[in-house]
Design a protein around this motif. Structure first.
Motif, PDB file in Angstrom:
ATOM      1  N   PHE A 178      35.073   6.967   0.002  1.00 28.06           N
ATOM      2  CA  PHE A 178      33.870   6.314  -0.535  1.00 28.06           C
ATOM      3  C   PHE A 178      34.074   4.810  -0.672  1.00 28.06           C
ATOM      4  O   PHE A 178      33.179   4.012  -0.364  1.00 28.06           O
ATOM      5  N   ALA A 179      35.272   4.414  -1.131  1.00 33.51           N
ATOM      6  CA  ALA A 179      35.573   2.995  -1.319  1.00 33.51           C
ATOM      7  C   ALA A 179      35.591   2.253   0.021  1.00 33.51           C
ATOM      8  O   ALA A 179      35.125   1.109   0.112  1.00 33.51           O
ATOM      9  N   LEU A 180      36.117   2.894   1.070  1.00 33.88           N
ATOM     10  CA  LEU A 180      36.157   2.267   2.391  1.00 33.88           C
ATOM     11  C   LEU A 180      34.753   2.015   2.941  1.00 33.88           C
ATOM     12  O   LEU A 180      34.516   1.053   3.686  1.00 33.88           O
ATOM     13  N   LEU A 181      33.803   2.867   2.575  1.00 28.03           N
ATOM     14  CA  LEU A 181      32.422   2.695   3.013  1.00 28.03           C
ATOM     15  C   LEU A 181      31.635   1.761   2.077  1.00 28.03           C
ATOM     16  O   LEU A 181      30.759   1.013   2.525  1.00 28.03           O
ATOM     17  N   TYR A 182      31.978   1.812   0.801  1.00 28.54           N
ATOM     18  CA  TYR A 182      31.193   1.106  -0.215  1.00 28.54           C
ATOM     19  C   TYR A 182      31.514  -0.386  -0.280  1.00 28.54           C
ATOM     20  O   TYR A 182      30.589  -1.226  -0.299  1.00 28.54           O
ATOM     21  N   TYR A 183      32.817  -0.737  -0.322  1.00 27.61           N
ATOM     22  CA  TYR A 183      33.177  -2.124  -0.601  1.00 27.61           C
ATOM     23  C   TYR A 183      32.784  -3.124   0.497  1.00 27.61           C
ATOM     24  O   TYR A 183      32.434  -4.278   0.167  1.00 27.61           O
ATOM     25  N   PRO A 184      32.789  -2.767   1.780  1.00 34.36           N
ATOM     26  CA  PRO A 184      32.249  -3.726   2.765  1.00 34.36           C
ATOM     27  C   PRO A 184      30.768  -4.044   2.521  1.00 34.36           C
ATOM     28  O   PRO A 184      30.355  -5.212   2.620  1.00 34.36           O
ATOM     29  N   VAL A 185      29.983  -3.018   2.191  1.00 32.17           N
ATOM     30  CA  VAL A 185      28.569  -3.229   1.883  1.00 32.17           C
ATOM     31  C   VAL A 185      28.423  -4.061   0.617  1.00 32.17           C
ATOM     32  O   VAL A 185      27.595  -4.972   0.532  1.00 32.17           O
ATOM     33  N   TRP A 186      29.244  -3.762  -0.382  1.00 28.99           N
ATOM     34  CA  TRP A 186      29.224  -4.505  -1.649  1.00 28.99           C
ATOM     35  C   TRP A 186      29.581  -5.975  -1.412  1.00 28.99           C
ATOM     36  O   TRP A 186      28.928  -6.874  -1.964  1.00 28.99           O
ATOM     37  N   ALA A 187      30.591  -6.230  -0.589  1.00 32.40           N
ATOM     38  CA  ALA A 187      31.021  -7.608  -0.316  1.00 32.40           C
ATOM     39  C   ALA A 187      29.925  -8.387   0.405  1.00 32.40           C
ATOM     40  O   ALA A 187      29.649  -9.546   0.075  1.00 32.40           O
ATOM     41  N   ILE A 188      29.264  -7.756   1.385  1.00 34.09           N
ATOM     42  CA  ILE A 188      28.182  -8.424   2.111  1.00 34.09           C
ATOM     43  C   ILE A 188      27.011  -8.727   1.179  1.00 34.09           C
ATOM     44  O   ILE A 188      26.413  -9.802   1.215  1.00 34.09           O
ATOM     45  N   GLY A 189      26.683  -7.749   0.317  1.00 34.23           N
ATOM     46  CA  GLY A 189      25.601  -7.942  -0.644  1.00 34.23           C
ATOM     47  C   GLY A 189      25.891  -9.079  -1.609  1.00 34.23           C
ATOM     48  O   GLY A 189      25.011  -9.906  -1.889  1.00 34.23           O
ATOM     49  N   MET A 190      27.116  -9.160  -2.129  1.00 32.07           N
ATOM     50  CA  MET A 190      27.495 -10.232  -3.046  1.00 32.07           C
ATOM     51  C   MET A 190      27.465 -11.592  -2.353  1.00 32.07           C
ATOM     52  O   MET A 190      27.017 -12.596  -2.917  1.00 32.07           O
ATOM     53  N   TYR A 191      27.949 -11.610  -1.108  1.00 36.25           N
ATOM     54  CA  TYR A 191      27.960 -12.873  -0.357  1.00 36.25           C
ATOM     55  C   TYR A 191      26.540 -13.399  -0.148  1.00 36.25           C
ATOM     56  O   TYR A 191      26.269 -14.585  -0.367  1.00 36.25           O
ATOM     57  N   ARG A 192      25.629 -12.510   0.243  1.00 39.97           N
ATOM     58  CA  ARG A 192      24.252 -12.920   0.483  1.00 39.97           C
ATOM     59  C   ARG A 192      23.567 -13.361  -0.811  1.00 39.97           C
ATOM     60  O   ARG A 192      22.774 -14.312  -0.810  1.00 39.97           O
ATOM     61  N   PHE A 193      23.886 -12.675  -1.914  1.00 39.44           N
ATOM     62  CA  PHE A 193      23.279 -13.031  -3.196  1.00 39.44           C
ATOM     63  C   PHE A 193      23.721 -14.429  -3.635  1.00 39.44           C
ATOM     64  O   PHE A 193      22.881 -15.274  -3.992  1.00 39.44           O
ATOM     65  N   PHE A 194      25.023 -14.692  -3.610  1.00 42.19           N
ATOM     66  CA  PHE A 194      25.518 -16.001  -4.048  1.00 42.19           C
ATOM     67  C   PHE A 194      25.109 -17.105  -3.074  1.00 42.19           C
ATOM     68  O   PHE A 194      24.878 -18.247  -3.487  1.00 42.19           O
ATOM     69  N   HIS A 195      24.998 -16.777  -1.801  1.00 40.04           N
ATOM     70  CA  HIS A 195      24.507 -17.758  -0.822  1.00 40.04           C
ATOM     71  C   HIS A 195      23.047 -18.101  -1.108  1.00 40.04           C
ATOM     72  O   HIS A 195      22.642 -19.269  -1.011  1.00 40.04           O
ATOM     73  N   TYR A 196      22.252 -17.082  -1.494  1.00 41.46           N
ATOM     74  CA  TYR A 196      20.843 -17.298  -1.830  1.00 41.46           C
ATOM     75  C   TYR A 196      20.711 -18.193  -3.059  1.00 41.46           C
ATOM     76  O   TYR A 196      19.896 -19.121  -3.084  1.00 41.46           O
ATOM     77  N   VAL A 197      21.522 -17.925  -4.101  1.00 41.52           N
ATOM     78  CA  VAL A 197      21.491 -18.731  -5.321  1.00 41.52           C
ATOM     79  C   VAL A 197      21.907 -20.167  -5.018  1.00 41.52           C
ATOM     80  O   VAL A 197      21.256 -21.128  -5.462  1.00 41.52           O
ATOM     81  N   LYS A 198      22.977 -20.342  -4.244  1.00 43.63           N
ATOM     82  CA  LYS A 198      23.468 -21.676  -3.903  1.00 43.63           C
ATOM     83  C   LYS A 198      22.420 -22.451  -3.116  1.00 43.63           C
ATOM     84  O   LYS A 198      22.197 -23.654  -3.354  1.00 43.63           O
ATOM     85  N   LYS A 199      21.764 -21.787  -2.183  1.00 49.10           N
ATOM     86  CA  LYS A 199      20.743 -22.432  -1.356  1.00 49.10           C
ATOM     87  C   LYS A 199      19.560 -22.892  -2.204  1.00 49.10           C
ATOM     88  O   LYS A 199      19.047 -23.994  -2.027  1.00 49.10           O
ATOM     89  N   ASN A 200      19.115 -22.034  -3.142  1.00 47.89           N
ATOM     90  CA  ASN A 200      17.983 -22.382  -3.992  1.00 47.89           C
ATOM     91  C   ASN A 200      18.326 -23.481  -4.986  1.00 47.89           C
ATOM     92  O   ASN A 200      17.493 -24.354  -5.262  1.00 47.89           O
ATOM     93  N   MET A 201      19.533 -23.451  -5.543  1.00 47.21           N
ATOM     94  CA  MET A 201      19.907 -24.456  -6.528  1.00 47.21           C
ATOM     95  C   MET A 201      20.099 -25.836  -5.898  1.00 47.21           C
ATOM     96  O   MET A 201      19.984 -26.854  -6.564  1.00 47.21           O
TER      97      MET A 201
END
Length: 229
Positions: free
Chosen positions: A56-79
């Motif tokens: 489960f971790a092998l499938l979950y954490y790549p998706v989690w990492a991509i989601g976190m990256y996109r979220f922080f990139h979105y916040v940085k872009k807006n700020m």
């Protein structure tokens, strides 16, 4: 005559409310931290079986990492283009951004939009909250004045005054446009003086309190009936 009206219409600039700004930052940051930690440890909470946990971790954490990256990139872009100041004057409303650019909504641009055939200035909803809406080239533009969205560097404490001044500017310089009377009622703006109408606001708060009280009373009564049955 028009020049005299413009001279009498003094510009109004936003004022930062630092207490509310830091409260929003602290509580917002705490909520984000809790969500971040919860998502990070979710695989360990979902399963206690080691082989299943690894798969489960092998499938979950790549998706989690991509989601976190996109979220922080979105916040940085807006700020990077966050609004640092708002100014309302005889031309319209000007949003001064962090990167030095300026976004403007001029009275001369205002017109009809596809959401309302009768009014050119009216209210629409944004996350279950009424916000001012105007039409530009047939499109609906939502105008927020308090800086609570992610696109502002701080909370604006005179947001009500900015909104009232902007509406006053529409009345003065674009008398051909029709404003929904509900705008004045919902935002507690005096329709002639364009000042905050305290009596109307308190009446509005009282009506909301009564409605919430009735809903709570009904909920408690329903729970009581269910408990007895």
């Amino acid at each position: 005559m028009q020049e005299d009206i413009r001279k009498d219409f003094l510009p109004l600039v936003s004022k930062p409310g630092w207490v509310m700004t830091w409260l929003i930052r602290i509580f917002g940051g705490a909520i984000l931290l809790v969500v971040f930690v919860a998502l990070a440890v979710f695989p360990f909470l979902a399963s206690g079986n080691v082989p299943i946990l690894i798969i489960f971790a092998l499938l979950y954490y790549p998706v989690w990492a991509i989601g976190m990256y996109r979220f922080f990139h979105y916040v940085k872009k807006n700020m990077s283009v966050a609004i640092r100041k708002i100014r309302v004057d005889d031309e319209g409303i000007h949003f001064y951004k962090k990167d030095g650019s300026i976004k403007e909504i001029l009275y001369s641009q205002l017109g009809a939009s596809y959401l309302s055939d009768e009014y050119q200035v009216y209210l629409t909803t944004e996350v279950k909250t009424w916000v001012l809406a105007i039409g530009i080239d047939g499109n609906v533009i939502k105008v927020v004045f308090d800086g609570t969205d992610i696109g502002c560097t701080h909370y604006i404490k005179n947001g009500r005054a900015l909104r009232a001044r902007f509406i006053e500017g529409i009345v003065r310089f674009r008398p051909d446009l029709k404003i929904d009377p509900f705008v004045f009622k919902e935002f507690s703006i005096h329709p002639e003086k364009f000042t905050f109408d305290g009596k109307r606001y308190m009446r509005h708060v009282a009506e909301a309190a009564v409605a919430i009280g009735v809903m709570l009373l009904f909920s408690l009564l329903l729970i009581f009936i269910i408990t007895i049955l």
